[in-house]
Write a protein that holds these residues in place. Structure first.
Motif, PDB file in Angstrom:
ATOM      1  N   VAL A  49      48.571  52.690  90.834  1.00 17.18           N
ATOM      2  CA  VAL A  49      48.130  53.563  91.915  1.00 17.18           C
ATOM      3  C   VAL A  49      46.901  54.370  91.511  1.00 17.18           C
ATOM      4  CG1 VAL A  49      48.786  55.520  93.385  1.00 17.18           C
ATOM      5  CG2 VAL A  49      50.460  53.736  92.867  1.00 17.18           C
ATOM      6  N   TRP A  50      46.881  54.824  90.259  1.00 16.39           N
ATOM      7  CA  TRP A  50      45.795  55.703  89.823  1.00 16.39           C
ATOM      8  C   TRP A  50      45.707  55.668  88.299  1.00 16.39           C
ATOM      9  CZ3 TRP A  50      45.829  61.074  87.775  1.00 16.39           C
ATOM     10  CH2 TRP A  50      44.588  61.719  87.890  1.00 16.39           C
ATOM     11  N   ALA A  51      44.485  55.669  87.801  1.00 19.87           N
ATOM     12  CA  ALA A  51      44.237  55.786  86.364  1.00 19.87           C
ATOM     13  C   ALA A  51      43.056  56.727  86.177  1.00 19.87           C
ATOM     14  CB  ALA A  51      43.945  54.430  85.741  1.00 19.87           C
ATOM     15  N   ASP A  52      43.141  57.586  85.194  1.00 16.71           N
ATOM     16  CA  ASP A  52      42.108  58.598  84.998  1.00 16.71           C
ATOM     17  C   ASP A  52      42.060  58.948  83.521  1.00 16.71           C
ATOM     18  OD1 ASP A  52      40.346  60.853  86.271  1.00 16.71           O
ATOM     19  OD2 ASP A  52      41.698  61.916  84.914  1.00 16.71           O
ATOM     20  N   ALA A  53      40.871  59.185  83.001  1.00 21.37           N
ATOM     21  CA  ALA A  53      40.750  59.557  81.586  1.00 21.37           C
ATOM     22  C   ALA A  53      39.588  60.518  81.384  1.00 21.37           C
ATOM     23  CB  ALA A  53      40.564  58.321  80.719  1.00 21.37           C
ATOM     24  N   LEU A  54      39.890  61.614  80.716  1.00 20.08           N
ATOM     25  CA  LEU A  54      38.856  62.524  80.213  1.00 20.08           C
ATOM     26  C   LEU A  54      38.583  62.116  78.768  1.00 20.08           C
ATOM     27  CD1 LEU A  54      37.164  65.177  80.050  1.00 20.08           C
ATOM     28  CD2 LEU A  54      39.296  66.330  79.390  1.00 20.08           C
ATOM     29  N   ALA A  56      43.273  72.027  83.859  1.00 18.07           N
ATOM     30  CA  ALA A  56      44.620  71.509  84.090  1.00 18.07           C
ATOM     31  C   ALA A  56      44.584  70.480  85.200  1.00 18.07           C
ATOM     32  CB  ALA A  56      45.580  72.642  84.458  1.00 18.07           C
ATOM     33  N   THR A  57      45.524  69.560  85.133  1.00 11.07           N
ATOM     34  CA  THR A  57      45.746  68.572  86.190  1.00 11.07           C
ATOM     35  C   THR A  57      47.211  68.653  86.604  1.00 11.07           C
ATOM     36  OG1 THR A  57      44.058  67.065  85.335  1.00 11.07           O
ATOM     37  CG2 THR A  57      45.726  66.121  86.781  1.00 11.07           C
ATOM     38  N   LEU A  58      47.441  68.669  87.903  1.00  6.77           N
ATOM     39  CA  LEU A  58      48.801  68.680  88.441  1.00  6.77           C
ATOM     40  C   LEU A  58      48.913  67.544  89.447  1.00  6.77           C
ATOM     41  CD1 LEU A  58      50.818  71.812  89.484  1.00  6.77           C
ATOM     42  CD2 LEU A  58      50.837  69.773  90.913  1.00  6.77           C
ATOM     43  N   LEU A  59      49.949  66.723  89.316  1.00  7.49           N
ATOM     44  CA  LEU A  59      50.156  65.579  90.199  1.00  7.49           C
ATOM     45  C   LEU A  59      51.479  65.705  90.936  1.00  7.49           C
ATOM     46  CD1 LEU A  59      49.214  62.579  87.846  1.00  7.49           C
ATOM     47  CD2 LEU A  59      47.706  63.871  89.357  1.00  7.49           C
ATOM     48  N   HIS A  60      51.453  65.308  92.200  1.00  3.58           N
ATOM     49  CA  HIS A  60      52.692  65.165  92.966  1.00  3.58           C
ATOM     50  C   HIS A  60      52.710  63.756  93.541  1.00  3.58           C
ATOM     51  CE1 HIS A  60      56.009  65.605  95.616  1.00  3.58           C
ATOM     52  NE2 HIS A  60      55.309  65.731  96.724  1.00  3.58           N
ATOM     53  N   ALA A  61      53.708  62.989  93.156  1.00  2.74           N
ATOM     54  CA  ALA A  61      53.839  61.618  93.638  1.00  2.74           C
ATOM     55  C   ALA A  61      55.053  61.530  94.544  1.00  2.74           C
ATOM     56  CB  ALA A  61      53.988  60.655  92.459  1.00  2.74           C
ATOM     57  N   ALA A  62      54.833  61.054  95.759  1.00  5.26           N
ATOM     58  CA  ALA A  62      55.899  60.891  96.744  1.00  5.26           C
ATOM     59  C   ALA A  62      55.339  60.104  97.916  1.00  5.26           C
ATOM     60  CB  ALA A  62      56.414  62.250  97.225  1.00  5.26           C
ATOM     61  N   PRO A  63      56.189  59.393  98.650  1.00  2.71           N
ATOM     62  CA  PRO A  63      55.680  58.664  99.813  1.00  2.71           C
ATOM     63  C   PRO A  63      54.965  59.569 100.808  1.00  2.71           C
ATOM     64  CG  PRO A  63      57.893  57.894  99.261  1.00  2.71           C
ATOM     65  CD  PRO A  63      57.617  59.092  98.398  1.00  2.71           C
ATOM     66  N   ASP A  64      55.385  60.839 100.921  1.00  2.00           N
ATOM     67  CA  ASP A  64      54.774  61.780 101.856  1.00  2.00           C
ATOM     68  C   ASP A  64      53.908  62.821 101.157  1.00  2.00           C
ATOM     69  OD1 ASP A  64      56.770  63.164 100.561  1.00  2.00           O
ATOM     70  OD2 ASP A  64      57.632  64.049 102.371  1.00  2.00           O
ATOM     71  N   ALA A  65      53.374  62.477  99.985  1.00  2.00           N
ATOM     72  CA  ALA A  65      52.594  63.446  99.207  1.00  2.00           C
ATOM     73  C   ALA A  65      51.423  64.019  99.998  1.00  2.00           C
ATOM     74  CB  ALA A  65      52.094  62.796  97.917  1.00  2.00           C
ATOM     75  N   ALA A  66      50.769  63.200 100.815  1.00  2.23           N
ATOM     76  CA  ALA A  66      49.609  63.668 101.585  1.00  2.23           C
ATOM     77  C   ALA A  66      49.988  64.784 102.553  1.00  2.23           C
ATOM     78  CB  ALA A  66      48.980  62.501 102.340  1.00  2.23           C
ATOM     79  N   ASP A  67      51.255  64.829 102.989  1.00  5.41           N
ATOM     80  CA  ASP A  67      51.691  65.871 103.914  1.00  5.41           C
ATOM     81  C   ASP A  67      51.695  67.247 103.254  1.00  5.41           C
ATOM     82  OD1 ASP A  67      52.073  63.820 105.692  1.00  5.41           O
ATOM     83  OD2 ASP A  67      54.258  63.747 105.460  1.00  5.41           O
ATOM     84  N   ALA A 121      41.862  69.908  95.384  1.00  8.21           N
ATOM     85  CA  ALA A 121      43.008  69.027  95.609  1.00  8.21           C
ATOM     86  C   ALA A 121      42.623  67.903  96.558  1.00  8.21           C
ATOM     87  CB  ALA A 121      44.180  69.816  96.179  1.00  8.21           C
ATOM     88  N   THR A 122      43.199  66.741  96.343  1.00  2.28           N
ATOM     89  CA  THR A 122      43.010  65.594  97.214  1.00  2.28           C
ATOM     90  C   THR A 122      44.285  64.763  97.217  1.00  2.28           C
ATOM     91  OG1 THR A 122      41.514  63.757  97.758  1.00  2.28           O
ATOM     92  CG2 THR A 122      42.105  64.028  95.447  1.00  2.28           C
ATOM     93  N   ALA A 123      44.423  63.894  98.217  1.00  2.27           N
ATOM     94  CA  ALA A 123      45.624  63.062  98.320  1.00  2.27           C
ATOM     95  C   ALA A 123      45.241  61.666  98.770  1.00  2.27           C
ATOM     96  CB  ALA A 123      46.617  63.680  99.299  1.00  2.27           C
ATOM     97  N   PHE A 124      45.958  60.663  98.243  1.00  2.00           N
ATOM     98  CA  PHE A 124      45.716  59.275  98.595  1.00  2.00           C
ATOM     99  C   PHE A 124      46.879  58.427  98.094  1.00  2.00           C
ATOM    100  CE2 PHE A 124      43.811  60.338  94.567  1.00  2.00           C
ATOM    101  CZ  PHE A 124      44.273  59.353  93.705  1.00  2.00           C
ATOM    102  N   ASP A 125      47.239  57.424  98.848  1.00  2.03           N
ATOM    103  CA  ASP A 125      48.186  56.397  98.398  1.00  2.03           C
ATOM    104  C   ASP A 125      49.452  56.965  97.761  1.00  2.03           C
ATOM    105  OD1 ASP A 125      49.063  53.842  98.157  1.00  2.03           O
ATOM    106  OD2 ASP A 125      47.720  53.248  96.538  1.00  2.03           O
ATOM    107  N   GLY A 126      50.045  57.965  98.408  1.00  5.43           N
ATOM    108  CA  GLY A 126      51.286  58.536  97.896  1.00  5.43           C
ATOM    109  C   GLY A 126      51.129  59.416  96.675  1.00  5.43           C
ATOM    110  N   LEU A 127      49.919  59.908  96.443  1.00  8.40           N
ATOM    111  CA  LEU A 127      49.664  60.740  95.271  1.00  8.40           C
ATOM    112  C   LEU A 127      48.792  61.931  95.660  1.00  8.40           C
ATOM    113  CD1 LEU A 127      50.145  60.793  92.157  1.00  8.40           C
ATOM    114  CD2 LEU A 127      47.903  59.711  91.920  1.00  8.40           C
TER     115      LEU A 127
END
Length: 302
Positions: free
Chosen positions: A193-198, A221-232, A255-261
């Motif tokens: 779904v997502w890959a990221d590297a500093l 800091a990075t904070l992630l919320h993964a859920a089918p309705d994450a964009a909501d 903050a941004t949201a896409f593909d359940g993340l």
């Protein structure tokens, strides 16, 4: 049945065999921890527990109305060149749990070898898991490679985060050289779904200070919320971010949201401001997404 396995400690194995000095040193710098929660008989229970020096897993009593909690502690006091930590966390179907760390992770100066922290977080269908470690403080000349891999199945939900603090501000230390590689991988039902590297290497002062880079930030800091309705949850998270900024203008949040993340970034000149914003967003998001109390573990209030 709870599976509990403990690694070597104090120069003697759990079978009683004496460990040669060279072997003791080798074992002491490769910590490991495995924690699994499962839903059994109507509630979440600890199902598997393993820890190996210098990692230890503590199981404090959760606050009333909150989920079970596990706390990772590094008994060595920090990481030096060549140290490694392997962390494996999972929640079975329907389980709800939180995992955090006892204190900030210190990454000391290295003469060349890298420190490595590899974390795998697996959340199965219908489960909720929070992986919210306290900050990692990278000292001048330290070398850190950190990978966090999130593996989700079905309608599982998760909050995960990481913080980096650049140097010991209380000592006037700034980070000008070293290695910082902080990577994320998110997979749901076997699909990336997502890959990221500093990645900062060598003379990193310019990147940390450049206006188009970190702009002199003392922490991020990075904070992630993964859920089918994450964009909501995006509007709610942005409202929380605005509130945090009004309380403390030293932290910037996007903050941004896409593909359940849902992905949140925090950047600030002062590590305490980044930590406060991180806490506000985490506590508000867990209440919004899972109906959990906005309060955080007591360790975060110290």
């Amino acid at each position: 049945m709870l599976q509990t396995i403990e690694g070597m400690a104090g120069g003697v194995t759990t079978t009683g065999r004496a460990v040669p000095a060279g072997e003791q040193k080798k074992v002491a710098v490769h910590g490991a921890a495995t924690v699994r929660f499962e839903h059994r008989h109507g509630e979440t229970r600890l199902a598997t527990l393993y820890h190996h020096d210098p990692l230890r897993v503590l199981l404090p009593t959760p606050r009333r109305g909150d989920v079970p909690i596990a706390v990772l502690a590094t008994t060595s006091g920090g990481m030096v060149g060549g140290d490694r930590m392997d962390i494996d966390l999972s929640a079975g179907p329907g389980a709800r749990a939180l995992v955090t760390t006892q204190a900030a992770e210190k990454v000391y100066r290295s003469t060349g070898a890298d420190c490595r922290i590899d974390t795998r977080v697996a959340v199965e269908a219908g489960a909720w898991l929070e992986w919210m470690p306290q900050e990692a403080i990278v000292f001048e000349g330290s070398r850190l490679r950190r990978l966090t891999r999130l593996e989700l199945a079905g309608d599982s939900r998760l909050i995960a985060g990481e913080m980096l603090v650049f140097g010991r501000a209380a000592f006037g230390e700034t980070v000008t050289r070293g290695l910082i590689r902080d990577a994320w991988e998110v997979v749901r039902d076997g699909r990336a779904v997502w890959a990221d590297a500093l990645h900062l290497d060598g003379d990193i002062a310019e990147t940390l200070n450049h206006p188009a880079g970190f702009g002199g930030a003392g922490a991020c800091a990075t904070l992630l919320h993964a859920a089918p309705d994450a964009a909501d949850r995006l509007d709610a998270v942005r409202a929380l971010a605005d509130g945090a900024a009004q309380q403390d203008g030293y932290a910037r949040v996007g903050a941004t949201a896409f593909d359940g993340l849902l992905v949140v970034r925090i950047l600030g000149g002062d590590a305490r401001a980044v930590r406060r914003a991180y806490m506000v967003l985490w506590s508000g998001l867990r209440a919004e997404a899972a109906g959990l109390p906005t309060r955080l573990p007591r360790l975060w209030e110290v």
